[in-house]
Every structure is written in C-alpha cells, then in structure tokens.
Write an enzyme that holds these catalytic residues in place. Sequence first.
Site, PDB file in Angstrom:
ATOM      1  N   GLY A   1       0.829  -1.195   0.000  1.00 62.78           N
ATOM      2  CA  GLY A   1       0.000   0.000   0.000  1.00 62.78           C
ATOM      3  C   GLY A   1       0.859   1.239   0.000  1.00 62.78           C
TER       4      GLY A   1
ATOM      5  CD  GLN B   1       3.310   5.688   2.880  1.00 63.24           C
ATOM      6  OE1 GLN B   1       2.366   5.137   2.358  1.00 63.24           O
ATOM      7  NE2 GLN B   1       4.297   5.011   3.450  1.00 63.24           N
TER       8      GLN B   1
ATOM      9  CB  CYS C   1       5.143   2.108   7.556  1.00 61.09           C
ATOM     10  SG  CYS C   1       4.634   3.636   6.756  1.00 61.09           S
ATOM     11  CG  LEU C   2       6.749   1.170   1.530  1.00 63.11           C
ATOM     12  CD1 LEU C   2       6.036   1.481   0.222  1.00 63.11           C
ATOM     13  CD2 LEU C   2       7.949   0.269   1.288  1.00 63.11           C
TER      14      LEU C   2
ATOM     15  CG  HIS D   1      -0.622   1.041   7.423  1.00 58.78           C
ATOM     16  ND1 HIS D   1       0.342   0.583   8.289  1.00 58.78           N
ATOM     17  CD2 HIS D   1       0.026   1.894   6.583  1.00 58.78           C
ATOM     18  CE1 HIS D   1       1.508   1.129   7.985  1.00 58.78           C
ATOM     19  NE2 HIS D   1       1.342   1.926   6.939  1.00 58.78           N
ATOM     20  CD  GLU D   2      -1.261   2.245   2.844  1.00 63.73           C
ATOM     21  OE1 GLU D   2      -0.771   3.383   2.693  1.00 63.73           O
ATOM     22  OE2 GLU D   2      -0.586   1.256   3.149  1.00 63.73           O
TER      23      GLU D   2
ATOM     24  CG  HIS E   1       0.266   6.772   5.678  1.00 66.58           C
ATOM     25  ND1 HIS E   1       1.430   7.145   6.326  1.00 66.58           N
ATOM     26  CD2 HIS E   1       0.421   5.459   5.398  1.00 66.58           C
ATOM     27  CE1 HIS E   1       2.251   6.103   6.417  1.00 66.58           C
ATOM     28  NE2 HIS E   1       1.648   5.058   5.875  1.00 66.58           N
TER      29      HIS E   1
HETATM   30 NI    NI Z   1       2.613   3.198   5.785  1.00 64.69          NI
END
Ligand code: NI
Length: 183
Positions: free
Chosen positions: A47, A52, A102-103, A144-145, A148
């Site tokens: 995701g 991000q 998480c990236l 999660h997304e 953000h």
């Molecule tokens: Ni993330």
Amino acid sequence: MAILKIARMGHPVLRRRAEPVADPTAPEIRRLIEDMVETMIDAPGAGLAAPQVHVPLRLVIFRVPAERITGGAEDRPVDLQVLINPEIEALGAETTEGWEGCLSVPGLRGSVPRHARIRYRGLDQNGEPIDRIAAGFHARVVQHECDHLDGVLYPQRMKDLGQLMFESELRHYQVMDAEAEET
Ligand code: NI
C-alpha cells in the site's frame, strides 16, 4: 511514469492532515496514481498513501496479496485498488493485533491493533463510488493507509512499543512471517 521518493518518519508531510481530492479524474491525479503504482511495485509494498510521496492529498492505493488472505467472504485478494477521499467506519468492537511495516518507517515492524471488520467508502480513479466491507489483511491495510491521510503512523497506534522491532531481527528469531509487506 516515474518512481517517486518516499518520505520517511520525521518529514512534516507525514504529520499533517491531507486535503480532499477535488477531481479524481484530473490529469495530474491520473499521473500521480500511475507514479504511485510504479513506486509501490518497485518498493515493493502492499500500500501507499499520497502523503508518503510528498503529496498532501486524500488518496491511497493498496493491494491484498493472495498469500495474506484468511479466506472469509470479506477478506479476498485485491489486485490493485485506488481509494480517493476515503471514509472508514468500524463494524463491531472487535480489534485484532497484527504485524505491520511502513515504507516511511523502513526496516521496522510493529504489532498494531486494528478494527477486525470495517466498512469503507470513497471514490476510484474514475470518480465511481466504492462502498465495501472488509476484514483480515484487507481491513488492516485500508486502516493503515487511511491513517497516513490524518498524519498518523502505525507506531502511534501501538499499545506496546516493546513490540516495535527491526524486521531483520524478527526474521532471525522467526517471531513473525518474514514476508510481511511494508505499506
Ligand atoms: Ni505506511
């Protein structure tokens, strides 16, 4: 198409509330989605939220890999989903703990409580409405997304920071599924 730079924890864009997308079909939004898909696949991740990649708009993409599903009717594989201006509603009081990465928090994994079952609504890349019930990893990745978009990273959701670990150590000690994706 381009692979975009991913903001990491500490960048202000990850702390702010993102703005609604006015026109999901606008050319610049179409381009952003293409670049986010390429960036997510390259990472690789399950995701990615627009903040991000330094764009403070309410837009996320995600996928539900077949190996992550538990098999319930509300937990099916999703190849690739674009979700714009999303709203999430918890269905029931049940929460479930699961490992997340998480990236924007590279190399770490944490055990995070999430609503077990949700309803989410929003628009796709054509401006068509989405209204879906999700459970399992599908529900987790959406929560999660969407966090953000409100400036929240998964460690802020954790009950026990003793469960925040380097992925390499988890893999070494086999505490978790080593294939867990970053999102
Ligand atoms: Ni993330």
